[in-house]
Enzyme design. Sequence first.
Site, PDB file in Angstrom:
ATOM      1  N   VAL A 239     -36.141  20.133  -1.734  1.00 30.99           N
ATOM      2  CA  VAL A 239     -36.584  21.684  -1.398  1.00 30.99           C
ATOM      3  C   VAL A 239     -36.122  21.798   0.428  1.00 30.99           C
ATOM      4  O   VAL A 239     -35.024  22.961   0.145  1.00 30.99           O
ATOM      5  CB  VAL A 239     -37.949  21.630  -1.581  1.00 30.99           C
ATOM      6  CG1 VAL A 239     -38.310  22.992  -1.053  1.00 30.99           C
ATOM      7  CG2 VAL A 239     -38.233  21.844  -2.857  1.00 30.99           C
ATOM      8  N   ALA A 240     -35.770  21.088   0.759  1.00 33.00           N
ATOM      9  CA  ALA A 240     -35.784  20.821   2.216  1.00 33.00           C
ATOM     10  C   ALA A 240     -34.035  20.967   2.673  1.00 33.00           C
ATOM     11  O   ALA A 240     -33.741  21.784   3.616  1.00 33.00           O
ATOM     12  CB  ALA A 240     -35.665  19.593   3.069  1.00 33.00           C
TER      13      ALA A 240
ATOM     14  N   GLU B 281     -33.502  28.168   0.248  1.00 31.24           N
ATOM     15  CA  GLU B 281     -33.911  29.323  -0.386  1.00 31.24           C
ATOM     16  C   GLU B 281     -33.765  31.014  -0.325  1.00 31.24           C
ATOM     17  O   GLU B 281     -33.482  31.737  -0.756  1.00 31.24           O
ATOM     18  CB  GLU B 281     -35.226  29.143  -1.381  1.00 31.24           C
ATOM     19  CG  GLU B 281     -35.660  27.519  -2.233  1.00 31.24           C
ATOM     20  CD  GLU B 281     -36.144  26.246  -0.920  1.00 31.24           C
ATOM     21  OE1 GLU B 281     -36.445  24.752  -1.994  1.00 31.24           O
ATOM     22  OE2 GLU B 281     -35.131  26.209   0.348  1.00 31.24           O
TER      23      GLU B 281
ATOM     24  N   ASP C 258      -0.777  55.582  -0.010  1.00 26.08           N
ATOM     25  CA  ASP C 258      -0.857  57.302  -0.292  1.00 26.08           C
ATOM     26  C   ASP C 258      -0.187  58.143   1.038  1.00 26.08           C
ATOM     27  O   ASP C 258      -0.509  56.990   2.302  1.00 26.08           O
ATOM     28  CB  ASP C 258      -1.383  57.890  -1.151  1.00 26.08           C
ATOM     29  CG  ASP C 258      -1.235  57.479  -2.411  1.00 26.08           C
ATOM     30  OD1 ASP C 258      -1.486  57.256  -2.837  1.00 26.08           O
ATOM     31  OD2 ASP C 258      -2.989  57.758  -2.525  1.00 26.08           O
TER      32      ASP C 258
ATOM     33  N   ASP D 176      -2.962  56.576 -10.799  1.00 26.65           N
ATOM     34  CA  ASP D 176      -3.171  55.280  -9.888  1.00 26.65           C
ATOM     35  C   ASP D 176      -4.667  54.443 -10.160  1.00 26.65           C
ATOM     36  O   ASP D 176      -4.327  53.551  -9.929  1.00 26.65           O
ATOM     37  CB  ASP D 176      -3.893  55.779  -8.333  1.00 26.65           C
ATOM     38  CG  ASP D 176      -2.908  57.039  -7.752  1.00 26.65           C
ATOM     39  OD1 ASP D 176      -1.675  56.683  -7.433  1.00 26.65           O
ATOM     40  OD2 ASP D 176      -3.325  58.337  -7.695  1.00 26.65           O
TER      41      ASP D 176
ATOM     42  N   ASN E  12     -32.903  22.665   8.288  1.00 27.73           N
ATOM     43  CA  ASN E  12     -32.724  22.178   6.957  1.00 27.73           C
ATOM     44  C   ASN E  12     -33.530  20.581   7.461  1.00 27.73           C
ATOM     45  O   ASN E  12     -33.692  19.128   7.045  1.00 27.73           O
ATOM     46  CB  ASN E  12     -31.508  21.845   6.353  1.00 27.73           C
ATOM     47  CG  ASN E  12     -31.587  23.237   5.037  1.00 27.73           C
ATOM     48  OD1 ASN E  12     -32.383  23.713   5.057  1.00 27.73           O
ATOM     49  ND2 ASN E  12     -30.194  23.176   4.626  1.00 27.73           N
TER      50      ASN E  12
ATOM     51  N   GLU F  47     -36.669  19.446   9.214  1.00 28.50           N
ATOM     52  CA  GLU F  47     -37.565  19.632   7.475  1.00 28.50           C
ATOM     53  C   GLU F  47     -37.340  18.204   7.296  1.00 28.50           C
ATOM     54  O   GLU F  47     -37.829  17.350   6.331  1.00 28.50           O
ATOM     55  CB  GLU F  47     -36.611  20.234   7.141  1.00 28.50           C
ATOM     56  CG  GLU F  47     -37.415  21.856   6.881  1.00 28.50           C
ATOM     57  CD  GLU F  47     -36.802  23.201   5.779  1.00 28.50           C
ATOM     58  OE1 GLU F  47     -37.257  23.999   6.677  1.00 28.50           O
ATOM     59  OE2 GLU F  47     -36.061  22.634   5.488  1.00 28.50           O
TER      60      GLU F  47
ATOM     61  N   THR G  82     -40.741  31.924   7.972  1.00 30.44           N
ATOM     62  CA  THR G  82     -40.484  32.154   9.120  1.00 30.44           C
ATOM     63  C   THR G  82     -38.628  32.634   9.275  1.00 30.44           C
ATOM     64  O   THR G  82     -38.840  33.019  10.762  1.00 30.44           O
ATOM     65  CB  THR G  82     -41.057  31.259   9.789  1.00 30.44           C
ATOM     66  OG1 THR G  82     -40.013  29.805   9.884  1.00 30.44           O
ATOM     67  CG2 THR G  82     -42.042  31.037   9.473  1.00 30.44           C
ATOM     68  N   ASP G  83     -38.179  31.851   8.579  1.00 27.26           N
ATOM     69  CA  ASP G  83     -36.756  31.871   8.561  1.00 27.26           C
ATOM     70  C   ASP G  83     -36.131  33.563   7.910  1.00 27.26           C
ATOM     71  O   ASP G  83     -35.112  33.736   9.176  1.00 27.26           O
ATOM     72  CB  ASP G  83     -35.625  30.333   8.042  1.00 27.26           C
ATOM     73  CG  ASP G  83     -35.127  29.725   9.003  1.00 27.26           C
ATOM     74  OD1 ASP G  83     -35.751  29.710   9.833  1.00 27.26           O
ATOM     75  OD2 ASP G  83     -35.059  29.004   8.197  1.00 27.26           O
TER      76      ASP G  83
END
Length: 926
Positions: free
Chosen positions: A285-286, A290, A332, A652, A714, A717, A747-748
Site C-alpha cells: 500500500v505504501a 492510490e 489546411d 477529411d 512513499n 512511508e 493529505t496528498d
Amino acid sequence: MSASEKKRQQYAVADNAAVLQTLQSSPTGLSAEEADARLKRYGDNTIHREVGDSQLKVFLKNFTSLMAILLWVSGLIAILSGTLELGIAIWLVNIINGVFSFWQQFQAKKATNSLMAMLPTYTQVYRDGKLTKLDATKLVPGDVFTLQAGNSVPVDARLLDATSMQVDQSALTGESVPESKYTKYDAGDGEFAESNLIYAGTTVGAGTAKAVCFATGMDTEFGQIASLTQQQTKHASPLQIELNRLTKQISMIAIGIGIAFFIAAIFFVHYPVAKSFIFALGMIVAFIPEGLLPTVTLSLAQGVQRMAKKHALVKDLNSVETLGETTVICSDKTGTLTQNQMTVNHLWLASGTYEVTGQGYVNNGHIRRADKPYTWQDDPDLEKLIRVAALNNDTAVEMDKATKQPKLLGTPTEAALVILAEKAGFDTAKVAKQTPRLREFPFDSDRKRMSTVHQHDAHTLSFCVKGSLSDLLPQCTTIIDHGQNRPLTAQDKKDIDAANRKYAAMGLRSLAVAYREVPAEADQQKQLDNLTIASVEEELTFIGLTIMADPPRPEIYDAIAKCHDANIKIIMVTGDSTLTAKSIAVKIGLTSDKARVVTGTELDAMSEAELQEALKGEIIFARVAPEQKYKIVSTLQKNGEIVASTGDGVNDAPALKKADIGVAMGVTGTDVAKDAADMILTDDNFASIVAAIEEGRTVYSNLQKFLTYILTSNVPEAIPSALFLFSRGLIPLPMTVMQILTVDLGTDMLPALGLGSEKAEPGIMHQPPRARTAHLMNKRVLYTSFAWYGLLEALVSTIAYFFVNMQAGWPARVLAATGLTYSRATTMVLAAIVFAQIAMALNCRTINQSVIKAGIFSNRRVWFGIGFEVLLLAFLVYTPGVQEIFNTAPLAISDWLFLIIIPIPLFLIEEARKAFVRRRHARALA
C-alpha cells in the site's frame, strides 16, 4: 471504375427524359403516395452517426484500466486480511475516480453534440405537381426539388435546369473555389467535377436550380465516405499506453518489496504468517500511489477546461497529453492558416495601379494611390471598373445578427468585389435601380466568363463582363485609358500579361473586367431576345484587373514561429494551386522558398519509400484531394511522427481518425469530420492548435511534477517500516496502514491536484517534442522522488518519531509499542510527512526555475491544498472516534513547533540546488 462512379456517370451522361424515366419520376416530381412508399423502402435522408459504445460500457471502462484493477485487487486483499476500513477506502477512491472520468467524457460528448446540432433543414419539393416546403430528411430518390443561393444541397441529384449556378464543394473536395454547375454534361477535372451533378453536404453559392434526386442518406457520396470512416478503429493514446506501463512498473516494485518484506518478517523477525502478510500489505500500500489515478484524471480535466477557453474542445481526456507529443501538424490552408475571406488588395488599370487596404468581408479600408485615398468618382477608369464589378455580381454580404460576423450569400470572389465597391464609396443598390439588369449569361467552365446586360440610360445598353484574363482579353479590341477608349495594342497585352504574372508570382488571384456600350433599339425586347453570348462578349473594352487573395490570419505568424521553436513541423495540405500554396507558405514563414511542392497527381505516382523520404524535408502539398491526406498522415506515422491533422470536409474524416490527433473545424466542419476528430476548434484557427499543444506539454510536465510529489511520500512511508523489520521489532512499527493511506488518499490529493494546474514554465515551447521512448517515470523523477526528496522526508519523519519517544524517556526507556505515547509517535510520523510534503509541493512546482521567482503564492490551488491537508491532519489528530480508526493521538505544543519548522529548511535546500543547476547550465552555454 467503382459502382459509385458508374452510377454517377449513368445519371450525368443521360438526358433529362432518360434520367427521369430511370428514376420513375417526372418534371413535376412524385405523388405523395409514391413518395411515402419510397420513404419506407429507402429510409430517412440522414447520415447515420457512428454507433459508439453504450453509456453503460463507457461508464464501466473507467473502472477497468490497469491502475483501477490494481486498486480493486488491493482493496480486496485489505478486506481479506481483516482491514475492512482500508479496503473500503481504496475501493471508494476507484469509484469516485471512475464516476468523475465518466462525467468529464459525458460533458465533452455533450459539448460536441451541441456543436453538431443543426436546425431542421427544409427543401422546396414538388409533390403532386405542387411546390411544397418539406423536411429534407424526407426526400427520396425521384423527388424533384429547387435550390437557390445559400441552400445546402440535401441529396445527390442531377440538374434539370440551372441559372448562374455555383456550388461550394469544399466539404467533399477541399477546393475552396466554387464549381460552376449547368445542365450540359461536362466531365470536369477531378472527382465530383461533373457539371450537371450536385452532391449532399455541399452548398449553393449563387444561382438557382431544379434537380432530381438519385441518392439519399448513406447512399450519397457523403454517406459512403462517412461509412468508411466509421469502420476505422482508434488506437490507444500514448498516455493510456504510458499509464499502463507506469502501473506495471509500480505494481512490480510494490509487489516485489511486499514479497521481500513478507519473507523477511517471517524468517528475520519471526512474525506469524498472518501478521507478516498484513505487514507486507502495508508495504505494498505504501508503494502504490492510490491517489495517482484520480489526480491524473483531474489534471487532464483541468487541461480540457483551459483548452476550451482557448477555443479547443477536446473530446477525450487522454488526447490532452498526446497534443504535447505532436511532432508534425498537417494543416489546411483556407480558413485555418488564412481567414477564408477573399479580399481585393490591388487594382491594375492602364492609367496606373491602386492599393486597396483592409481585409475581410467588412468595409474597413480605402482605395489608395501614392498614399492618397480615391473614390469611384475621382478617376473615370476606376469608376468603370467599380461599376462593372458591382453590377456584374450575384452575391450579397450581410451581418449575421447572432454571431456579429459577416455572412455571404454567394461566392467569395464576388463578395470581395462587393466590399471593393463599398470601399470606393459606390452605392450599388442605388445604381442597380438606375441601371437595372435586363439579361445575364452565367459563368461556365468552358468560356470562364460571366456577362450581364443593363439599361445604361434611355438610349444605351451596357454589357458588363468579368472572367479569367486568358479567356477575357482575346475578346477585347479596345482599352480604357484616362477616361478614353483607344485601340488595344500588342504592347498593352504584354503589359497586362506582365502585371498578371507579377501578381500570380505573389500567390494572388486576378479577375479581369471589361465592358461595351451599344445603342438601344426601338424594339428593345426583340434586341434583348436576339442577344447571344457571342454577340455580347465581343469587341469589348478592357478596363483592368482586380487582384485578390485570402489573407493570412494575423496571429498565424507568431503561432508558426512558436511551432518552429518547439521543433514542430508544419505541412500545408491544400486543394489550391501550387503557386498560391507556396506563396502563402513562404509569406507566413511556414517554409523557405526552397520547399518542395508536390501535387496530388505527383503524390499518387510516388511510392511509399519516395514519400517517406520526401516528408523528411520541407514540403508542401497542393492540388491535393482530402482523401489523399490519409496517405500523408499514415506515411508520417511510419516515419515515427506524432501527427495532428486538420480537416473540415467529409473526405477529411479518414485522415482525422487515422491521425494521432484529429482536429476538426467547429465553424465550417461537417458533422462527419467532427465525429472523427479528437479535438474541435470552435474558431477554426491554427493558432488555437498551437495553444492546445502548449497546454498539452504543460499537462505532461505537470503530470511528472505531481508524480514526483506523490512518489516522494512513499519513501518516508516505507523506511520506518524497514527500521521495524531490520531492528527485529525493537523499533515498533512507526506508521499504521491506515495512516499510510491517509497520506496517499487524503493529505496528498489536493496539493497534487494544485500541481496539475501549474502554469507552463518559461521555454516549454523552445524544447523539442517529447520522444516516444521517454516515459513519465524517468530517471529524473525516480532520482528526485526516491533519492532526494524521499530520503530527506524519511530522515525528518524518523527524527520526528524519536523526538516524541525522547520526551517519554528514550533511550533510558524502551520505545513505546502501545498506549498513548506510541499513538502520539505514529501521529508525529504522519504529521512530519504532511509538513515535509508542504515543502515538496512548493519544490515540485518548478524543475529548475526558482519558485520564489515564479511567485511563491502564484498557484493558489497548491496553497488551498496545503491548507486542506493541515486541517485534515488536525481533524484526524483531535477528533474522538476517528483517533481509534487511524491510531492517532493529540500532539503537544512542542510537537507543533517541531512540525512548523520542517518545511523551511527543505524548501531552502531545494532552492539552493536549483540555483546551482541554473548556474552550471549557464556556464555550459557560455
